[in-house]
Design a protein around this motif. Structure first.
Motif, PDB file in Angstrom:
ATOM      1  N   PHE A   1      42.908  28.739  43.612  1.00  0.00           N
ATOM      2  CA  PHE A   1      43.762  29.718  44.245  1.00  0.00           C
ATOM      3  C   PHE A   1      42.913  30.633  45.111  1.00  0.00           C
ATOM      4  O   PHE A   1      41.716  30.766  44.896  1.00  0.00           O
ATOM      5  N   GLU A   2      43.550  31.277  46.046  1.00  0.00           N
ATOM      6  CA  GLU A   2      42.885  32.274  46.880  1.00  0.00           C
ATOM      7  C   GLU A   2      43.604  33.602  46.713  1.00  0.00           C
ATOM      8  O   GLU A   2      44.806  33.650  46.538  1.00  0.00           O
ATOM      9  N   GLY A   3      42.838  34.659  46.780  1.00  0.00           N
ATOM     10  CA  GLY A   3      43.419  35.988  46.662  1.00  0.00           C
ATOM     11  C   GLY A   3      42.443  37.025  47.171  1.00  0.00           C
ATOM     12  O   GLY A   3      41.464  36.713  47.850  1.00  0.00           O
ATOM     13  N   VAL A   4      42.714  38.262  46.812  1.00  0.00           N
ATOM     14  CA  VAL A   4      41.839  39.373  47.158  1.00  0.00           C
ATOM     15  C   VAL A   4      41.479  40.057  45.850  1.00  0.00           C
ATOM     16  O   VAL A   4      42.358  40.459  45.085  1.00  0.00           O
ATOM     17  N   ILE A   5      40.185  40.152  45.583  1.00  0.00           N
ATOM     18  CA  ILE A   5      39.727  40.797  44.363  1.00  0.00           C
ATOM     19  C   ILE A   5      39.428  42.257  44.669  1.00  0.00           C
ATOM     20  O   ILE A   5      38.863  42.578  45.709  1.00  0.00           O
ATOM     21  N   ALA A   6      39.885  43.126  43.792  1.00  0.00           N
ATOM     22  CA  ALA A   6      39.644  44.563  43.936  1.00  0.00           C
ATOM     23  C   ALA A   6      38.703  44.991  42.816  1.00  0.00           C
ATOM     24  O   ALA A   6      39.021  44.828  41.634  1.00  0.00           O
ATOM     25  N   THR A   7      37.541  45.503  43.192  1.00  0.00           N
ATOM     26  CA  THR A   7      36.590  46.049  42.227  1.00  0.00           C
ATOM     27  C   THR A   7      36.403  47.526  42.547  1.00  0.00           C
ATOM     28  O   THR A   7      36.855  48.019  43.583  1.00  0.00           O
TER      29      THR A   7
END
Length: 81
Positions: free
Chosen positions: A1-7
């Motif tokens: 899957f592809e997404g946007v990771i928020a750290t």
């Protein structure tokens, strides 16, 4: 899957980056680049929020340097969504 990771950076501010991930049951695996701010944040804080997005502009914006997307606090961890 592809997404946007928020750290969270060292000051607690959100850092967004496009990220592929693999889900195996309840476990989610990510593979950030070495070196990267995302990896530094994960090593320091140990938490992240994976956001599934269907708007390619968000992923493209992260890649081209626009990282100031509006974010909200995550509900279950100290982080951002």
């Amino acid at each position: 899957f592809e997404g946007v990771i928020a750290t969270r950076d060292a000051a607690g501010a959100p850092h967004l980056a496009p990220m592929g991930f693999r889900r195996e049951g309840a476990r989610v695996s990510v593979a950030p680049y070495v070196p990267s701010a995302t990896l530094d944040n994960l090593r320091r804080d140990g938490r992240a929020v994976m956001n599934l997005v269907d708007d390619v502009r968000v992923i493209a914006g992260c890649l081209t340097g626009r990282r100031d997307w509006p974010v909200l606090p995550a509900a279950r961890i100290a982080g951002w969504r």
